[in-house]
Design a protein around this motif. Sequence first.
Motif, short mmCIF file in Angstrom:
data_model
loop_
_atom_site.label_atom_id
_atom_site.label_comp_id
_atom_site.label_asym_id
_atom_site.label_seq_id
_atom_site.Cartn_x
_atom_site.Cartn_y
_atom_site.Cartn_z
N THR A 115 36.07 39.54 37.16
CA THR A 115 37.34 38.90 36.92
C THR A 115 37.34 37.40 37.39
O THR A 115 36.97 37.37 38.76
CB THR A 115 38.56 39.74 37.27
N HIS A 171 39.37 34.91 39.15
CA HIS A 171 40.81 34.59 39.49
C HIS A 171 41.19 33.11 39.80
O HIS A 171 40.20 32.42 39.97
CB HIS A 171 40.91 35.16 41.07
N MET A 210 35.94 37.81 41.28
CA MET A 210 36.36 38.69 42.35
C MET A 210 35.47 39.96 42.13
O MET A 210 35.03 40.15 41.10
CB MET A 210 38.11 39.06 41.82
N GLU A 223 38.15 44.68 40.04
CA GLU A 223 38.96 44.18 38.72
C GLU A 223 40.56 44.10 39.48
O GLU A 223 40.88 44.60 40.49
CB GLU A 223 39.00 45.46 37.90
N PRO A 224 41.42 43.51 38.70
CA PRO A 224 42.79 43.50 39.13
C PRO A 224 43.33 44.79 39.24
O PRO A 224 43.25 45.60 38.18
CB PRO A 224 43.66 42.47 38.16
N TRP A 240 49.87 50.46 43.67
CA TRP A 240 48.60 49.89 43.04
C TRP A 240 47.44 50.54 43.20
O TRP A 240 46.83 51.06 44.27
CB TRP A 240 48.66 48.16 43.93
N ASP A 247 43.90 43.49 48.72
CA ASP A 247 43.58 43.27 47.03
C ASP A 247 45.21 43.51 46.98
O ASP A 247 45.33 42.49 45.77
CB ASP A 247 42.76 44.46 46.51
N GLU A 248 45.67 44.23 47.46
CA GLU A 248 47.25 44.39 46.76
C GLU A 248 48.05 42.99 47.11
O GLU A 248 48.73 42.86 46.38
CB GLU A 248 47.63 45.58 47.69
N TYR A 283 47.59 40.19 44.34
CA TYR A 283 48.33 40.39 43.12
C TYR A 283 50.03 40.63 43.39
O TYR A 283 50.49 41.04 42.41
CB TYR A 283 47.88 41.67 42.37
N LEU A 289 49.33 35.33 38.01
CA LEU A 289 49.84 35.54 39.41
C LEU A 289 51.49 35.31 39.35
O LEU A 289 52.01 34.41 38.85
CB LEU A 289 49.44 34.39 40.54
N ARG A 338 35.69 38.82 49.95
CA ARG A 338 36.60 39.13 48.67
C ARG A 338 35.69 38.11 47.78
O ARG A 338 35.41 38.43 46.46
CB ARG A 338 38.09 38.46 48.76
#
Lengths: 248, 480
Positions: B298, B300, B306, B309-310, B372, B397-398, B401, B442, B478
């Motif tokens: 993905t 960003h 990234m 994945e989201p 999440w 990660d959380e 998003y 976002l 990341r």
Amino acid sequence: MASHTLPRPFLRLAFRTHPIRPFSSTTPHLLPSPQNPPPPPQTPNPQPQQNPTPVSNLKGLISSIGRDAQAQTTATTARRSALAETEAAYRATDLERHLHRRFRPGDIYAPHDLSPTEQAKWRPRAASGGSLQGRGHPGNAHAQNRRDVFDVLGINPLDEYKNFSIMTEFVSSMGRIRHRRETGLRGVNQRRVAKAVRRAVGMGLLPSVHKHPEMLEKEAEEMARTRPVRMNTGPRGREGGFRRPGGR
Amino acid sequence: MASKKLSPTASLLKNSRLFSLPPPLPRPSHDFTATSNFNSDTATLPYPTHASIETTQPSLYRGDWGLKRPLPQKSTANTSTPSIRIDDIDSIDHITEFESASDHTLTLRKWQEIGLPLSMPVKQRGASVSDSTLNTRATPPTSVFESTYDNTERRNDQGDVRRWKFKGPWLAGKTEGEFDLYLERHIKQRKLEFRDFLRGRLVKERRLDQQRKAQERGDEFDGQIEITETDIDLYLKQLRHDEVRLYMLVEDFLDLPISGDPQQANATFVVMMDSDQGPPKTHLSAGLSYLRTASHMTNHPVLGPMEEEPPVQARVLRPQYTRGLAKGFCAILGIGGVAADDVTMRTAFRNAREKTGILNFDAETEGGAKLWVLPDRASIDAHGRIKLHTLRVTTADEAIYQNVVPEPVAGKQVPVNPAFSTMPRLDSSRPSRLGNSPAYGLRFDDSNQNPKTASPLDVPQNSDDSVQSIVDLVGPHRGK
């Protein structure tokens, strides 16, 4: 809304703490919470006192009143926060009470599956005396899905007349053969089951009533002996409060 | 597409909804366990049984769905996702029976948005499947579209192949009554056919035998093999004493799924048989996804490619501890319309501080507890249900998003890239607020009064703290 589902002691407690038990959707500012407690009770203002009392007395009085008021406020706050906690616990229990569906991994859900109407359909109904399949009322999905158990297992019920554990499943608590509506059998197997039950009763393998009258009598005596005699229950207390219908 | 040779009427019929609607699949079988005694006939089924149809917007407002009669607008057009399924195209009361199919339609759409490929089911030992067996990092998944598994034909050029489709039933899954019925209805009438099948086998065996004998003598055999009825009777009698050979012949004749070890050469089964699952009911992708791998990355808009994945927001459908019920094996999460075990909770996060709503019911959060997760592995089991395995999302990660600044980790020194810190802002003439621009996925909030929930990117310009906060937030690992 759902308050009638609460057992009685819960109800009494809930109503004592707050006139209406709010749900989570209730506007938050209406709820008493520990963050914003309602204004403390008005402390009597010592200024307008016109009594010609000595100054020291007045000071003592003022400080004592202030201490009292402070203590009272602290107590009130503590009580309120305790009440709020209890209330939150009740609210959680009350909401959780309505979640009947036990989702299994692999289930697909759409928003309507989470709705109260849909949840209510998954509510376990009271079992009607251990019947095989007749828990759902006719017209329910359950009734559409039912299959003849003897067909599924490939058993001829007439061969099973000696198997009293199967036979008792098809007999009500009063010793009557269960209706097809309850057993979910097809006509042929229902007639076979009925015949097998009659045969078992005729051979003395199965009582024609659910339990033998002597057993019932013994049970009643046992109950009367073991049960503590309660006050204010009158003569029924000594009999254990148990009397068979028909009144022997 | 209708060929040109067809008459206009025939072509019209062939393209009509009447002929293009497939017959519905049977409803998921009802099991006799006590828990399933209570169910709802209007609940969403674990897999769709009817085709869902859509129509164009202008036709929708005319009520035209390509059916015999227009459907009422009140119940079809009053939704943002108009798709229906047809229960009865023309009932005896001259009514087209239909209902909304948006449940499965939208689930499929959400699934495709998640973009998770389907993999072969993991071998299960009883009810307990450890997280490490399911985790794709520990055991890499195999695509269901691999040519070793994705077969419907019995044999190809190389010989017998594994496949997922069989003509015969799974006998071990039949009850006694069902088996009797199967014998009565399907097997009895095929007696003569089986005799012919045996004749063919016998001819083959005899020919091989004669050829071998001729080879030993040094000449060639090209004669005819004569088989009489008494020969077949004798062969049958022999077979009755040689059960293994007889079973193999019967399996071949009825095309039964072989219940053997899938590692063995003769095993044609693609699904592991040591559970009580049986052969797959559907193709192992179930048409949910046609992706072969998840080897994509993905991008960003701010942070670049990234590693993960989201994440997806999951709903807690059932916490682990519920009122009045026994303690659950783990919480049940709902991810994009699919219920899944929260397996991670049992292993890695067992001792960690759990969020509210996962262990116990959360009555305070509006709309229920959510968290999440990262969809990790998905497969279709033998009953056609989706088995989804998810991973918990790390705080960093959380935060990316969810627009929350994580608490800084004590003692963590992150080297700041000097190039990054001196990067000139292209829009430095005006106060920079990323929140004002289109967010590209976002969700940056403009109304940030609370510094705790402020956007990590909504910081004063030319400040080292701002860069530090982003790097803290994202972590050095990341970006790739």
